[in-house]
Write a protein that holds these residues in place. Structure first.
Motif, PDB file in Angstrom:
ATOM      1  N   ALA A  13      16.588   7.477  -8.970  1.00  0.00           N
ATOM      2  CA  ALA A  13      17.036   6.569  -7.961  1.00  0.00           C
ATOM      3  C   ALA A  13      16.934   6.741  -6.577  1.00  0.00           C
ATOM      4  CB  ALA A  13      18.845   6.545  -8.150  1.00  0.00           C
ATOM      5  N   LYS A  14      16.261   7.928  -6.284  1.00  0.00           N
ATOM      6  CA  LYS A  14      16.000   8.130  -4.829  1.00  0.00           C
ATOM      7  C   LYS A  14      15.114   7.202  -4.468  1.00  0.00           C
ATOM      8  CE  LYS A  14      17.225  13.012  -4.814  1.00  0.00           C
ATOM      9  NZ  LYS A  14      16.563  14.611  -4.832  1.00  0.00           N
ATOM     10  N   VAL A  15      13.913   6.508  -5.323  1.00  0.00           N
ATOM     11  CA  VAL A  15      13.067   5.479  -4.740  1.00  0.00           C
ATOM     12  C   VAL A  15      13.732   4.301  -4.915  1.00  0.00           C
ATOM     13  CG1 VAL A  15      10.670   4.979  -5.224  1.00  0.00           C
ATOM     14  CG2 VAL A  15      11.177   7.438  -5.469  1.00  0.00           C
ATOM     15  N   PRO A  16      13.791   3.431  -4.123  1.00  0.00           N
ATOM     16  CA  PRO A  16      14.204   2.130  -4.304  1.00  0.00           C
ATOM     17  C   PRO A  16      13.460   1.154  -5.045  1.00  0.00           C
ATOM     18  CG  PRO A  16      14.169   2.637  -1.788  1.00  0.00           C
ATOM     19  CD  PRO A  16      13.477   3.743  -2.573  1.00  0.00           C
ATOM     20  N   ALA A  17      14.050   0.667  -6.013  1.00  0.00           N
ATOM     21  CA  ALA A  17      13.238  -0.091  -6.986  1.00  0.00           C
ATOM     22  C   ALA A  17      12.634  -1.247  -6.370  1.00  0.00           C
ATOM     23  CB  ALA A  17      14.216  -0.620  -8.104  1.00  0.00           C
ATOM     24  N   TRP A  18      13.244  -1.965  -5.357  1.00  0.00           N
ATOM     25  CA  TRP A  18      12.544  -3.094  -4.586  1.00  0.00           C
ATOM     26  C   TRP A  18      11.019  -2.820  -4.456  1.00  0.00           C
ATOM     27  CZ3 TRP A  18      10.863  -2.753   0.207  1.00  0.00           C
ATOM     28  CH2 TRP A  18      11.631  -1.930   1.014  1.00  0.00           C
ATOM     29  N   ARG A  19      10.778  -1.351  -3.798  1.00  0.00           N
ATOM     30  CA  ARG A  19       9.322  -1.103  -3.130  1.00  0.00           C
ATOM     31  C   ARG A  19       8.370  -1.085  -4.389  1.00  0.00           C
ATOM     32  NH1 ARG A  19      10.129   4.519   0.398  1.00  0.00           N
ATOM     33  NH2 ARG A  19      11.615   3.537   2.038  1.00  0.00           N
ATOM     34  N   ALA A  20       8.647  -1.161  -5.671  1.00  0.00           N
ATOM     35  CA  ALA A  20       7.800  -1.316  -6.682  1.00  0.00           C
ATOM     36  C   ALA A  20       7.231  -2.670  -6.770  1.00  0.00           C
ATOM     37  CB  ALA A  20       8.248  -0.788  -7.926  1.00  0.00           C
ATOM     38  N   TRP A  21       8.009  -3.676  -6.267  1.00  0.00           N
ATOM     39  CA  TRP A  21       7.885  -5.061  -6.440  1.00  0.00           C
ATOM     40  C   TRP A  21       6.886  -5.712  -5.148  1.00  0.00           C
ATOM     41  CZ3 TRP A  21       9.180  -8.354 -10.456  1.00  0.00           C
ATOM     42  CH2 TRP A  21      10.244  -7.711 -11.515  1.00  0.00           C
ATOM     43  N   ILE A  22       6.556  -4.854  -4.141  1.00  0.00           N
ATOM     44  CA  ILE A  22       5.993  -5.441  -3.150  1.00  0.00           C
ATOM     45  C   ILE A  22       4.566  -5.821  -3.333  1.00  0.00           C
ATOM     46  CG2 ILE A  22       5.116  -5.085  -0.755  1.00  0.00           C
ATOM     47  CD1 ILE A  22       7.650  -3.141  -0.390  1.00  0.00           C
ATOM     48  N   LEU A  23       3.913  -5.017  -3.896  1.00  0.00           N
ATOM     49  CA  LEU A  23       2.173  -5.074  -4.259  1.00  0.00           C
ATOM     50  C   LEU A  23       2.192  -6.194  -5.295  1.00  0.00           C
ATOM     51  CD1 LEU A  23      -0.598  -4.399  -3.722  1.00  0.00           C
ATOM     52  CD2 LEU A  23      -0.232  -2.587  -5.463  1.00  0.00           C
ATOM     53  N   PRO A  24       3.037  -6.095  -6.464  1.00  0.00           N
ATOM     54  CA  PRO A  24       3.053  -7.240  -7.440  1.00  0.00           C
ATOM     55  C   PRO A  24       3.217  -8.646  -6.968  1.00  0.00           C
ATOM     56  CG  PRO A  24       4.132  -5.402  -8.467  1.00  0.00           C
ATOM     57  CD  PRO A  24       3.826  -5.241  -7.150  1.00  0.00           C
ATOM     58  N   VAL A  25       4.102  -8.793  -6.207  1.00  0.00           N
ATOM     59  CA  VAL A  25       4.552 -10.165  -5.728  1.00  0.00           C
ATOM     60  C   VAL A  25       3.228 -10.599  -4.585  1.00  0.00           C
ATOM     61  CG1 VAL A  25       5.848 -11.238  -4.103  1.00  0.00           C
ATOM     62  CG2 VAL A  25       6.915  -9.905  -5.623  1.00  0.00           C
ATOM     63  N   LEU A  26       2.746  -9.522  -3.654  1.00  0.00           N
ATOM     64  CA  LEU A  26       1.643  -9.895  -2.849  1.00  0.00           C
ATOM     65  C   LEU A  26       0.444 -10.185  -3.552  1.00  0.00           C
ATOM     66  CD1 LEU A  26       1.864  -6.954   0.125  1.00  0.00           C
ATOM     67  CD2 LEU A  26       2.547  -9.742   0.015  1.00  0.00           C
ATOM     68  N   TYR A  27       0.042  -9.669  -4.866  1.00  0.00           N
ATOM     69  CA  TYR A  27      -0.843 -10.095  -5.677  1.00  0.00           C
ATOM     70  C   TYR A  27      -0.737 -11.531  -6.311  1.00  0.00           C
ATOM     71  CZ  TYR A  27      -3.762  -9.547 -10.088  1.00  0.00           C
ATOM     72  OH  TYR A  27      -4.580  -9.660 -10.934  1.00  0.00           O
ATOM     73  N   VAL A  28       0.515 -11.745  -6.794  1.00  0.00           N
ATOM     74  CA  VAL A  28       0.518 -13.092  -7.596  1.00  0.00           C
ATOM     75  C   VAL A  28       0.544 -14.282  -6.201  1.00  0.00           C
ATOM     76  CG1 VAL A  28       2.269 -14.709  -8.385  1.00  0.00           C
ATOM     77  CG2 VAL A  28       2.032 -12.397  -9.196  1.00  0.00           C
ATOM     78  N   VAL A  29       1.003 -14.019  -5.034  1.00  0.00           N
ATOM     79  CA  VAL A  29       0.891 -14.916  -4.051  1.00  0.00           C
ATOM     80  C   VAL A  29      -0.720 -15.154  -3.488  1.00  0.00           C
ATOM     81  CG1 VAL A  29       1.515 -15.381  -1.589  1.00  0.00           C
ATOM     82  CG2 VAL A  29       3.090 -14.702  -2.958  1.00  0.00           C
ATOM     83  N   GLY A  30      -1.313 -13.951  -3.674  1.00  0.00           N
ATOM     84  CA  GLY A  30      -2.649 -14.068  -3.170  1.00  0.00           C
ATOM     85  C   GLY A  30      -3.434 -14.542  -4.132  1.00  0.00           C
ATOM     86  N   TRP A  31      -3.189 -14.490  -5.392  1.00  0.00           N
ATOM     87  CA  TRP A  31      -3.995 -15.067  -6.647  1.00  0.00           C
ATOM     88  C   TRP A  31      -3.712 -16.598  -6.428  1.00  0.00           C
ATOM     89  CZ3 TRP A  31      -2.842 -18.475 -10.436  1.00  0.00           C
ATOM     90  CH2 TRP A  31      -3.662 -18.459 -11.569  1.00  0.00           C
ATOM     91  N   LEU A  32      -2.548 -17.048  -6.227  1.00  0.00           N
ATOM     92  CA  LEU A  32      -2.063 -18.474  -6.258  1.00  0.00           C
ATOM     93  C   LEU A  32      -2.945 -19.202  -5.101  1.00  0.00           C
ATOM     94  CD1 LEU A  32       1.698 -18.652  -6.833  1.00  0.00           C
ATOM     95  CD2 LEU A  32      -0.154 -19.242  -8.340  1.00  0.00           C
ATOM     96  N   VAL A  33      -3.166 -18.599  -3.748  1.00  0.00           N
ATOM     97  CA  VAL A  33      -3.781 -19.300  -2.702  1.00  0.00           C
ATOM     98  C   VAL A  33      -5.382 -19.227  -3.050  1.00  0.00           C
ATOM     99  CG1 VAL A  33      -4.508 -18.820  -0.580  1.00  0.00           C
ATOM    100  CG2 VAL A  33      -2.403 -18.208  -1.200  1.00  0.00           C
ATOM    101  N   LEU A  34      -5.983 -18.164  -3.655  1.00  0.00           N
ATOM    102  CA  LEU A  34      -7.245 -18.129  -4.149  1.00  0.00           C
ATOM    103  C   LEU A  34      -7.504 -19.163  -5.184  1.00  0.00           C
ATOM    104  CD1 LEU A  34      -8.152 -14.387  -4.176  1.00  0.00           C
ATOM    105  CD2 LEU A  34      -9.014 -16.214  -2.341  1.00  0.00           C
ATOM    106  N   TYR A  35      -6.753 -19.335  -6.298  1.00  0.00           N
ATOM    107  CA  TYR A  35      -6.800 -20.174  -7.344  1.00  0.00           C
ATOM    108  C   TYR A  35      -6.786 -21.687  -6.946  1.00  0.00           C
ATOM    109  CZ  TYR A  35      -6.657 -21.972 -12.069  1.00  0.00           C
ATOM    110  OH  TYR A  35      -6.905 -22.460 -13.310  1.00  0.00           O
ATOM    111  N   SER A  36      -6.113 -21.965  -5.963  1.00  0.00           N
ATOM    112  CA  SER A  36      -5.866 -23.445  -5.253  1.00  0.00           C
ATOM    113  C   SER A  36      -7.011 -23.652  -4.664  1.00  0.00           C
ATOM    114  CB  SER A  36      -4.737 -23.334  -4.496  1.00  0.00           C
ATOM    115  OG  SER A  36      -4.909 -22.669  -3.136  1.00  0.00           O
TER     116      SER A  36
END
Length: 354
Positions: A13-36
């Motif tokens: 619990a010492k490591v905030p769970a939300w930090r694990a989501w930063i890179l995946p969210v950026l990955y998906v957003v970047g993917w959507l931009v490139l795919y378009s």
């Protein structure tokens, strides 16, 4: 021992769970931009190529090159996103959990339960031997095991997601329903025959093994997703490039009337021929879907084309060679024959109603 159980969650619990989501969210957003931007980038490249080489837009070569330039990055990008998401999902479906669900289930219900997890479980023909051994030693009936072995490579998440991305949800849903039907019926038929004597005897002498796994955090689950992207996309990329190359040749050079005649609805032999052609063509869903797209674009019937795809993914000579280690040749022939008949029936029925 109790101290370890109490302190482990506190440490995690010492490591905030939300930090694990930063890179995946950026990955998906970047993917959507490139795919378009794929389509406008392809159009711009083809205009430059035409101006630089004098390639005529109405020529066969132009159509083939345009198909190849657009489809290779499109399929690879779809695969990169799908494999990441599936890699995360698959952390919830370990082999031990799958065996526990299926162990002791009877014919009928067991076949349905076996075919359904095949959609999301991380298994392919290369996993055939350990899966076969693990399921039988865990008490999974032979027919139920075969339902899973058919479903896992044929109705997998990559095939469904790529079909959805390239053809829409209707085609993906049809393929899902037909694939599950073939897997369930094939398992039922083999289960009724119960050819246990055609399994190599040493398989039943191996003790069942159960691995206990602790709960994973999101950082570990995302790490598994990145691992899948690195390993699977690089491994599958040559098949995709080859598949798109075949599809580009079909798209640019094969006359529409020829393909409509060869794989259309009018000839009774088109579906069996498609299955026979598909069996020796060892590929995965990602590599064969661009070929399917080109065949449909040239007038091939949907039922015949889906039968071809099912034969390529569910029936392959390399898988038969792997299974030979645990099955006698008669059982492999029975397995291939039952699945092939099911695929052919599906092709005929679908051609008749569409």
């Amino acid at each position: 021992m109790n101290t370890q159980v109490q302190t482990s969650p506190v440490t995690a619990a010492k490591v905030p769970a939300w930090r694990a989501w930063i890179l995946p969210v950026l990955y998906v957003v970047g993917w959507l931009v490139l795919y378009s931007q794929l389509e406008p980038a392809t159009d711009a490249f083809m205009r430059w190529l035409s101006a630089a080489t004098g390639l005529v837009a109405a020529s066969h070569l132009y159509g083939a090159v345009s198909f190849f330039v657009f489809e290779v990055p499109k399929v690879l990008m779809l695969l990169a996103l799908i494999v990441f998401l599936v890699g995360v999902i698959q952390t919830f479906f370990t082999p031990e959990k799958t065996r526990a669900i299926l162990a002791g289930k009877r014919q009928g219900v067991g076949n349905v339960l076996a075919a359904s997890p095949g959609i999301v479980t991380p298994f392919c023909s290369c996993s055939a031997v350990p899966l076969f051994i693990g399921f039988l030693t865990a008490g999974v009936p032979l027919g139920v095991t075969f339902s899973f072995l058919v479903s896992a490579p044929m109705v997998n998440e990559v095939a469904l997601a790529l079909l959805f991305g390239m053809f829409g949800w209707e085609i993906a849903a049809i393929y899902l329903g037909l694939g599950l039907a073939v897997a369930i019926v094939a398992g039922l038929v083999i289960g009724r025959m119960n050819p246990v004597n055609l399994v190599e005897p040493w398989v039943f002498d191996i003790p069942a093994v159960s691995n206990q796994e602790g709960p994973l955090g999101w950082d570990a689950r995302f790490a598994q997703g990145w691992k899948h992207v690195r390993e699977i996309v690089l491994k599958v990329a040559p098949y995709i490039i080859a598949g798109v190359g075949v599809g580009a040749w079909i798209h640019g050079y094969v006359p529409q009337d020829f393909m409509a005649h060869l794989m259309g609805k009018g000839n009774w032999w088109s579906v069996p021929l498609a299955v026979l052609i598909g069996v020796p063509m060892y590929s995965n869903a990602a590599g064969i879907i661009p070929v399917v797209q080109a065949l449909l674009g040239k007038g091939a019937a949907l039922g015949t084309t889906l039968a071809f795809m099912m034969a390529v993914t569910a029936l392959s000579f390399p898988e038969f060679m792997i299974l030979k280690k645990v099955m006698k040749p008669k059982l492999i022939a029975l397995f291939a024959g039952v699945v092939a008949v099911g695929i052919i029936v599906v092709g005929y029925v679908f051609n008749a109603v569409m």
